[in-house]
Design an enzyme around this catalytic site. Structure first.
Site, PDB file in Angstrom:
ATOM      1  N   ASP A 173      -9.787  -5.452  -4.183  1.00 51.46           N
ATOM      2  CA  ASP A 173      -8.921  -4.501  -3.363  1.00 51.46           C
ATOM      3  C   ASP A 173      -9.380  -2.998  -3.690  1.00 51.46           C
ATOM      4  OD1 ASP A 173      -6.423  -3.548  -2.620  1.00 51.46           O
ATOM      5  OD2 ASP A 173      -5.286  -5.039  -3.430  1.00 51.46           O
ATOM      6  N   SER A 178       0.917  -1.169   0.077  1.00 49.78           N
ATOM      7  CA  SER A 178      -0.059  -0.110   0.033  1.00 49.78           C
ATOM      8  C   SER A 178       0.932   1.192   0.008  1.00 49.78           C
ATOM      9  CB  SER A 178      -0.785   0.007   1.059  1.00 49.78           C
ATOM     10  OG  SER A 178      -2.109   0.961   1.002  1.00 49.78           O
ATOM     11  N   HIS A 218      -7.603  -5.715   0.110  1.00 48.50           N
ATOM     12  CA  HIS A 218      -6.356  -4.844   0.441  1.00 48.50           C
ATOM     13  C   HIS A 218      -5.344  -5.753   1.014  1.00 48.50           C
ATOM     14  CE1 HIS A 218      -4.260  -1.079  -0.372  1.00 48.50           C
ATOM     15  NE2 HIS A 218      -4.032  -0.952   0.890  1.00 48.50           N
TER      16      HIS A 218
END
Length: 304
Positions: A257, A114, A284
């Site tokens: 996601d 991320s 995610h």
């Protein structure tokens, strides 16, 4: 397993900060390049990525909490200071940690999840290229906030009308602390942050807990939630520099996601040696949702 801290001097601060780190495996004797793990958030801290220890003991891993977070020095007085919380700050911290561990002139693999992927991509693309970088993993990440917003909006538009109304009303009033808003955000998170049940899994809860304990970096750099981007990263992009990343790069995201394909596509388009895997039934936190499959892909890539 060893833990420690390294001093990190930041211009303008009266005293050096401390970056906390944990090494799993033996950096000195292992023939395998270590995997340096960059957590997301900003501010999610290292605990939610501890499933990566599935790669040990054959692969040494280095976890650390980025400055302002976790077991590293916290700087709540810098809350809202967008100039201070820059990507350069965190790139310098990474270089400082690698130097402390004696890894600047040794092959390393770098993994970013991320926000950690954003940081890893910037670091890997910065001239001159990091000569020690062997392989790069950009997991559930984004190449720019522009493409990230496109994906987030598409997911948001699929929420029920009543949830969208709560989100719209809260954003209009700038009221992000109400139970109503938090409940609406949780609906989104259960669909696109993690699909693992029961909700939330310990790794997911660990990240959420750190956001609640100290939101200085997340609030200043990103915003009040994944659905509202108001921080210093609001116009961020690394797309113009991606062509400088010359090492083999693995891209991973989940079909459900937050990091939709549109957010990952520029990595694939501009990094010359990129391989892309999208996991079904994963959001995610793909490393939690589909842990076994996820680790298999990592092992295959890092040992090829």
């Amino acid at each position: 397993m060893t833990e420690g801290t390294v001093q990190f001097a930041i211009p303008g601060l009266p005293e050096p900060c401390q970056t906390w780190y944990k090494v799993v495996g033996d950096l000195a004797s292992s023939p395998e390049p270590p995997l340096i793990v960059l957590h997301g958030g900003p501010g999610a801290c290292h605990e939610y990525l501890l499933p990566l220890t599935d790669l040990a003991p054959s692969k040494p891993l280095v976890f650390y909490d980025q400055i302002g977070n976790g077991r590293s020095t916290h700087l709540p007085e810098k809350n809202g200071d967008e100039a201070f919380w820059s990507t350069d700050l965190f790139k310098n911290e990474l270089d400082n940690l690698l130097s402390h561990l004696g890894l600047r002139n040794r092959p390393v693999d770098v993994y970013g999840h991320s926000w950690g992927g954003m940081l890893a991509a910037e670091w890997a693309a910065a001239p001159p290229s990091p000569v020690s970088l062997r392989r790069l993993v950009l997991s559930n990440s984004l190449a720019s906030m522009e493409v990230w917003r496109i994906g987030i909006k598409a997911l948001r538009d699929k929420l029920s009308e009543d949830i969208q109304e709560v989100l719209d009303r809260s954003e209009e009033k700038q009221d992000f602390a109400s139970p109503e808003y938090e409940a609406a955000v949780e609906v989104f998170y259960k669909r696109h942050l993690s699909l693992a049940r029961p909700w939330p899994m310990p790794e997911v809860q660990a990240a959420l807990d750190w956001f609640a304990k100290d939101a200085t970096t997340y609030g200043t750099m990103y915003g009040p939630s994944e659905l509202y981007i108001s921080g210093s990263l609001r116009d961020w992009t690394c797309i113009p520099s991606l062509h400088r990343i010359k090492v083999p790069t693995l891209l991973i995201n989940g079909a459900q996601d937050e990091a939709q394909d549109v957010a990952m596509q520029p990595f694939f388009d501009h990094i010359p040696k990129a391989k892309w895997i999208t996991l079904d039934n994963a959001a995610h936190m793909s490393h939690v949702d589909q842990r076994e499959r996820y680790m298999e892909h990592l092992k295959t890539f890092l040992t090829a």
